[in-house]
Design a protein around this motif. Structure first.
Motif, PDB file in Angstrom:
ATOM      1  N   TYR A 163       0.854  -1.191   0.000  1.00  0.00           N
ATOM      2  CA  TYR A 163       0.000   0.000   0.000  1.00  0.00           C
ATOM      3  C   TYR A 163       0.889   1.240   0.000  1.00  0.00           C
ATOM      4  O   TYR A 163       1.868   1.310   0.756  1.00  0.00           O
ATOM      5  CB  TYR A 163      -0.912   0.036   1.233  1.00  0.00           C
ATOM      6  N   ASP A 164       0.544   2.237  -0.848  1.00  0.00           N
ATOM      7  CA  ASP A 164       1.283   3.494  -0.904  1.00  0.00           C
ATOM      8  C   ASP A 164       0.315   4.667  -0.790  1.00  0.00           C
ATOM      9  O   ASP A 164      -0.786   4.642  -1.368  1.00  0.00           O
ATOM     10  CB  ASP A 164       2.047   3.637  -2.230  1.00  0.00           C
ATOM     11  N   TYR A 165       0.752   5.694  -0.075  1.00  0.00           N
ATOM     12  CA  TYR A 165       0.009   6.958  -0.023  1.00  0.00           C
ATOM     13  C   TYR A 165       0.877   8.041  -0.654  1.00  0.00           C
ATOM     14  O   TYR A 165       2.058   8.182  -0.324  1.00  0.00           O
ATOM     15  CB  TYR A 165      -0.330   7.352   1.415  1.00  0.00           C
ATOM     16  N   ILE A 166       0.277   8.816  -1.571  1.00  0.00           N
ATOM     17  CA  ILE A 166       0.993   9.863  -2.294  1.00  0.00           C
ATOM     18  C   ILE A 166       0.301  11.192  -2.050  1.00  0.00           C
ATOM     19  O   ILE A 166      -0.915  11.320  -2.249  1.00  0.00           O
ATOM     20  CB  ILE A 166       1.036   9.575  -3.810  1.00  0.00           C
ATOM     21  N   LYS A 167       1.066  12.175  -1.610  1.00  0.00           N
ATOM     22  CA  LYS A 167       0.575  13.541  -1.460  1.00  0.00           C
ATOM     23  C   LYS A 167       1.292  14.416  -2.477  1.00  0.00           C
ATOM     24  O   LYS A 167       2.500  14.684  -2.363  1.00  0.00           O
ATOM     25  CB  LYS A 167       0.841  14.063  -0.041  1.00  0.00           C
ATOM     26  N   MET A 168       0.561  14.848  -3.511  1.00  0.00           N
ATOM     27  CA  MET A 168       1.144  15.684  -4.546  1.00  0.00           C
ATOM     28  C   MET A 168       1.267  17.130  -4.066  1.00  0.00           C
ATOM     29  O   MET A 168       0.373  17.644  -3.398  1.00  0.00           O
ATOM     30  CB  MET A 168       0.290  15.638  -5.818  1.00  0.00           C
ATOM     31  N   ASP A 177      -4.340  13.957  -3.651  1.00  0.00           N
ATOM     32  CA  ASP A 177      -3.762  12.850  -2.909  1.00  0.00           C
ATOM     33  C   ASP A 177      -4.214  11.547  -3.543  1.00  0.00           C
ATOM     34  O   ASP A 177      -5.261  11.474  -4.194  1.00  0.00           O
ATOM     35  CB  ASP A 177      -4.121  12.900  -1.413  1.00  0.00           C
ATOM     36  N   LEU A 178      -3.406  10.506  -3.389  1.00  0.00           N
ATOM     37  CA  LEU A 178      -3.662   9.214  -4.021  1.00  0.00           C
ATOM     38  C   LEU A 178      -3.378   8.087  -3.047  1.00  0.00           C
ATOM     39  O   LEU A 178      -2.461   8.179  -2.221  1.00  0.00           O
ATOM     40  CB  LEU A 178      -2.779   9.030  -5.258  1.00  0.00           C
ATOM     41  N   HIS A 179      -4.141   7.009  -3.175  1.00  0.00           N
ATOM     42  CA  HIS A 179      -3.905   5.776  -2.446  1.00  0.00           C
ATOM     43  C   HIS A 179      -3.747   4.658  -3.481  1.00  0.00           C
ATOM     44  O   HIS A 179      -4.580   4.521  -4.378  1.00  0.00           O
ATOM     45  CB  HIS A 179      -5.079   5.455  -1.520  1.00  0.00           C
ATOM     46  N   LEU A 180      -2.669   3.896  -3.366  1.00  0.00           N
ATOM     47  CA  LEU A 180      -2.400   2.794  -4.301  1.00  0.00           C
ATOM     48  C   LEU A 180      -2.362   1.480  -3.535  1.00  0.00           C
ATOM     49  O   LEU A 180      -1.692   1.376  -2.506  1.00  0.00           O
ATOM     50  CB  LEU A 180      -1.067   2.996  -5.022  1.00  0.00           C
ATOM     51  N   VAL A 181      -3.060   0.486  -4.058  1.00  0.00           N
ATOM     52  CA  VAL A 181      -3.006  -0.878  -3.529  1.00  0.00           C
ATOM     53  C   VAL A 181      -2.480  -1.761  -4.652  1.00  0.00           C
ATOM     54  O   VAL A 181      -3.066  -1.805  -5.748  1.00  0.00           O
ATOM     55  CB  VAL A 181      -4.389  -1.350  -3.057  1.00  0.00           C
ATOM     56  N   LYS A 182      -1.359  -2.471  -4.393  1.00  0.00           N
ATOM     57  CA  LYS A 182      -0.678  -3.198  -5.472  1.00  0.00           C
ATOM     58  C   LYS A 182      -0.302  -4.618  -5.037  1.00  0.00           C
ATOM     59  O   LYS A 182      -0.016  -4.860  -3.865  1.00  0.00           O
ATOM     60  CB  LYS A 182       0.600  -2.462  -5.891  1.00  0.00           C
ATOM     61  N   ILE A 183      -0.295  -5.530  -6.002  1.00  0.00           N
ATOM     62  CA  ILE A 183       0.299  -6.845  -5.824  1.00  0.00           C
ATOM     63  C   ILE A 183       1.289  -7.045  -6.961  1.00  0.00           C
ATOM     64  O   ILE A 183       1.141  -6.469  -8.042  1.00  0.00           O
ATOM     65  CB  ILE A 183      -0.747  -7.976  -5.826  1.00  0.00           C
ATOM     66  N   GLY A 184       2.343  -7.840  -6.707  1.00  0.00           N
ATOM     67  CA  GLY A 184       3.356  -8.000  -7.745  1.00  0.00           C
ATOM     68  C   GLY A 184       4.203  -9.234  -7.549  1.00  0.00           C
ATOM     69  O   GLY A 184       4.098  -9.948  -6.545  1.00  0.00           O
ATOM     70  N   VAL A 185       5.058  -9.480  -8.522  1.00  0.00           N
ATOM     71  CA  VAL A 185       5.991 -10.599  -8.504  1.00  0.00           C
ATOM     72  C   VAL A 185       7.360 -10.072  -8.902  1.00  0.00           C
ATOM     73  O   VAL A 185       7.470  -9.214  -9.787  1.00  0.00           O
ATOM     74  CB  VAL A 185       5.531 -11.727  -9.456  1.00  0.00           C
ATOM     75  N   ASN A 186       8.415 -10.533  -8.234  1.00  0.00           N
ATOM     76  CA  ASN A 186       9.784 -10.102  -8.511  1.00  0.00           C
ATOM     77  C   ASN A 186      10.668 -11.292  -8.827  1.00  0.00           C
ATOM     78  O   ASN A 186      10.492 -12.385  -8.268  1.00  0.00           O
ATOM     79  CB  ASN A 186      10.385  -9.356  -7.305  1.00  0.00           C
ATOM     80  N   TYR A 187      11.633 -11.060  -9.718  1.00  0.00           N
ATOM     81  CA  TYR A 187      12.673 -12.053 -10.005  1.00  0.00           C
ATOM     82  C   TYR A 187      14.000 -11.498  -9.512  1.00  0.00           C
ATOM     83  O   TYR A 187      14.416 -10.406  -9.904  1.00  0.00           O
ATOM     84  CB  TYR A 187      12.769 -12.375 -11.492  1.00  0.00           C
ATOM     85  N   HIS A 188      14.685 -12.243  -8.637  1.00  0.00           N
ATOM     86  CA  HIS A 188      15.947 -11.815  -8.037  1.00  0.00           C
ATOM     87  C   HIS A 188      17.113 -12.466  -8.785  1.00  0.00           C
ATOM     88  O   HIS A 188      17.150 -13.698  -8.946  1.00  0.00           O
ATOM     89  CB  HIS A 188      15.979 -12.201  -6.560  1.00  0.00           C
ATOM     90  N   PHE A 189      18.070 -11.653  -9.219  1.00  0.00           N
ATOM     91  CA  PHE A 189      19.175 -12.168 -10.011  1.00  0.00           C
ATOM     92  C   PHE A 189      20.187 -12.935  -9.171  1.00  0.00           C
ATOM     93  O   PHE A 189      20.854 -13.835  -9.669  1.00  0.00           O
ATOM     94  CB  PHE A 189      19.877 -11.023 -10.748  1.00  0.00           C
ATOM     95  N   SER A 190      20.330 -12.597  -7.891  1.00  0.00           N
ATOM     96  CA  SER A 190      21.233 -13.336  -7.013  1.00  0.00           C
ATOM     97  C   SER A 190      20.493 -14.530  -6.419  1.00  0.00           C
ATOM     98  O   SER A 190      19.282 -14.474  -6.204  1.00  0.00           O
ATOM     99  CB  SER A 190      21.741 -12.421  -5.886  1.00  0.00           C
TER     100      SER A 190
END
Length: 502
Positions: free
Chosen positions: A439-444, A479-492
């Motif tokens: 979750y992210d909160y953004i205040k412009m 102002d903005l509220h972001l709700v995100k899901i994601g997947v990451n690939y780690h090189f190490s």
């Protein structure tokens, strides 16, 4: 000699003979060696390097109907010094860049049909940047992840050309000026040691140049329409992304009393990663008092909602169970909203339409978190947000009871800047993959915009025609509220230790 004395003498003799033998045997027995500490890269020392990058941001000419994006390339060099204690690295860096961060805006108002025309072109360019900053961060062998802050000195040039024609007269004006600005800077980055004292780095810097009064001087031909150009208040902020290479000379040794802290058993989060994410955004947009012929008590404001999706790139460094990282995100969005306001007063009615859409969002943040168990990491994050947005404004004003009307339709594109804070969790799946929720909160920050388009006059027997139009909105907030899901690939590699149970 009796038998008892003889037995005692034999035993003593045998024991004395065995003592040297036992001593020799003990000397030959292996002794447990002290544990060997794995060698780690030493970031201490003086370094010299070069860099190249790209920067951009808004230029707001207050009260001059000019608000535009300036962008361009930069290149230069840096010199600095680091000191490493355990896994902590801190240092000081001086860098200088030649730059071509420039932009302009042309605005034309009126038309021949209306009997008057006026136009202007505003230009700005940053041609040099010098920054002195402190750096501090966490090292995990060849990775060094850092935050930085300091002061930037910018050299800039500004100019404006204007002309006006009407009622049989013409006027023109040209003015220019240059200035040196001092501004605070914050940034994040990561550096990777290649070996042989060479390293490569990438970093993001935000430079808040704020508002200053710039002296503009030039010439003007006056015919009652155009006044000489004088000082202008210009507000600006720029975002810079750089990549570079450093050569470390050494000379400052890592303190041997404080060995680097290895990552805790379990998943090792150190290293670079890329990923993809998707989610939903919602917030609130507020316009200033723009284009209203009838006074209102509440400013235009409306909800902004929509999906978002994009990519992520980042680097982590882990010491014990503590993880420090930097991350960049770019997100395409369909976050938008609108509002229609109907107003009425004696002798006039007015309908106003406002709408906004966020085309893309970019986030540059630092993350700090703790590992729980073998695979789970909880983190907080903070940094800067950038949004490119399009704003539209239109109105229709009709005189009552007369048949006359005035209408306008204008639009603007602007880059908005804000701060972002957030929190999330990431879980290692194995085979270098992980999933996350955040979750992210953004205040412009309040953003000035100049919207341009057309205005239509339909007043029978007085004025009928179409001309150019420009409206300068003093400040837009959001102002903005972001709700995100994601997947990451780690090189190490991300090894997960098996805990023995007895």
């Amino acid at each position: 000699m009796n038998i008892r004395k003889c037995g005692f003498w034999i035993s003593a003799t045998a024991l004395g003979a065995m003592i040297p033998f036992g001593t020799a045997l003990a000397a030959d027995m292996p002794v447990k060696a002290a544990p060997i500490v794995a060698a780690a890269y030493d970031w201490s020392g003086v370094y010299l390097g070069v860099h190249a990058g790209y920067g951009g941001g808004m230029k707001d000419w207050d009260a001059r109907n000019a608000d535009f994006v300036a962008r361009g390339f930069l290149a230069g060099g840096q010199v600095g010094i680091n000191k490493q204690i355990s896994s902590f690295v801190f240092g000081l860096e001086l860098d200088g860049s030649w730059a071509d961060i420039s932009g302009s805006q042309f605005v034309s108002v009126g038309s021949a049909a209306l009997g008057i025309t006026s136009s202007q072109t505003a230009r700005s360019k940053i041609d040099g940047l010098v920054t002195i900053a402190g750096r501090a961060g966490l090292a995990a062998d060849r990775w060094f992840v850092f935050a930085k802050g300091g002061i930037t000195v910018a050299h800039e040039r500004h100019s404006m050309d204007a002309s006006a024609t009407g009622f049989g007269a013409t006027g023109t004006a040209t003015a220019n000026g240059n200035e040196i600005r001092y501004a605070p800077m914050v940034g994040f980055g990561a550096e990777y040691a290649l070996g042989g004292n060479w390293s490569v780095k990438g970093e993001y810097n935000y430079i808040h140049l704020d508002t200053t009064t710039t002296t503009l001087r030039g010439t003007a031909t006056q015919a009652g329409l155009t006044a000489p150009l004088a000082d202008a208040q210009i507000e600006e902020a720029i975002h810079v992304v750089k990549v570079g290479v450093n050569y470390r000379f050494g000379g400052v040794a890592k303190d041997p009393s404080y060995a680097p802290v290895p990552a805790a058993p379990g998943t090792n989060w150190s290293g670079a990663y890329i990923g993809a994410q998707a989610g939903y955004g919602f917030g609130r947009k507020q316009w200033p008092d723009l284009g209203q012929a009838v006074a209102v008590t509440n400013l235009p404001q409306y909800d902004m909602t929509g999906w978002l999706a994009g990519g992520t790139v980042g680097v982590n460094a882990q010491a014990g169970r503590f993880v420090f990282g930097v991350e960049g995100e770019i997100l395409g969005t369909d976050i938008k909203g609108s509002q229609t306001i109907a107003l009425a007063a004696p002798g006039v009615t007015q309908t106003l339409n406002y709408d906004s859409k966020i085309d893309w969002l970019a986030l540059a943040t630092a993350r700090a978190g703790f590992v729980v168990g073998d695979r789970l990491m909880f983190y907080g994050k903070g940094g800067l947000a950038i949004a490119q947005e399009k704003h539209n404004f239109s109105f229709a004003t009709i005189a009552v009871p007369g048949p006359g009307s005035i209408g306008a339709n204008v639009s603007a594109k602007a880059v908005h800047t804000g701060v972002v804070v957030g929190a999330g969790g990431e879980y290692a799946l194995g085979n270098n993959w992980s999933i996350k929720a955040e979750y992210d909160y953004i205040k412009m920050f309040a953003q000035q915009v100049t919207a341009t388009g057309t205005v239509n006059f339909n007043i029978p027997f007085v004025l009928i025609g179409t001309g150019g139009s420009a409206f300068q909105a003093s400040k837009l907030t959001q102002d903005l509220h972001l709700v995100k899901i994601g997947v990451n690939y780690h090189f190490s590699p991300m090894p997960t230790a098996v805990t023995a149970r007895y």
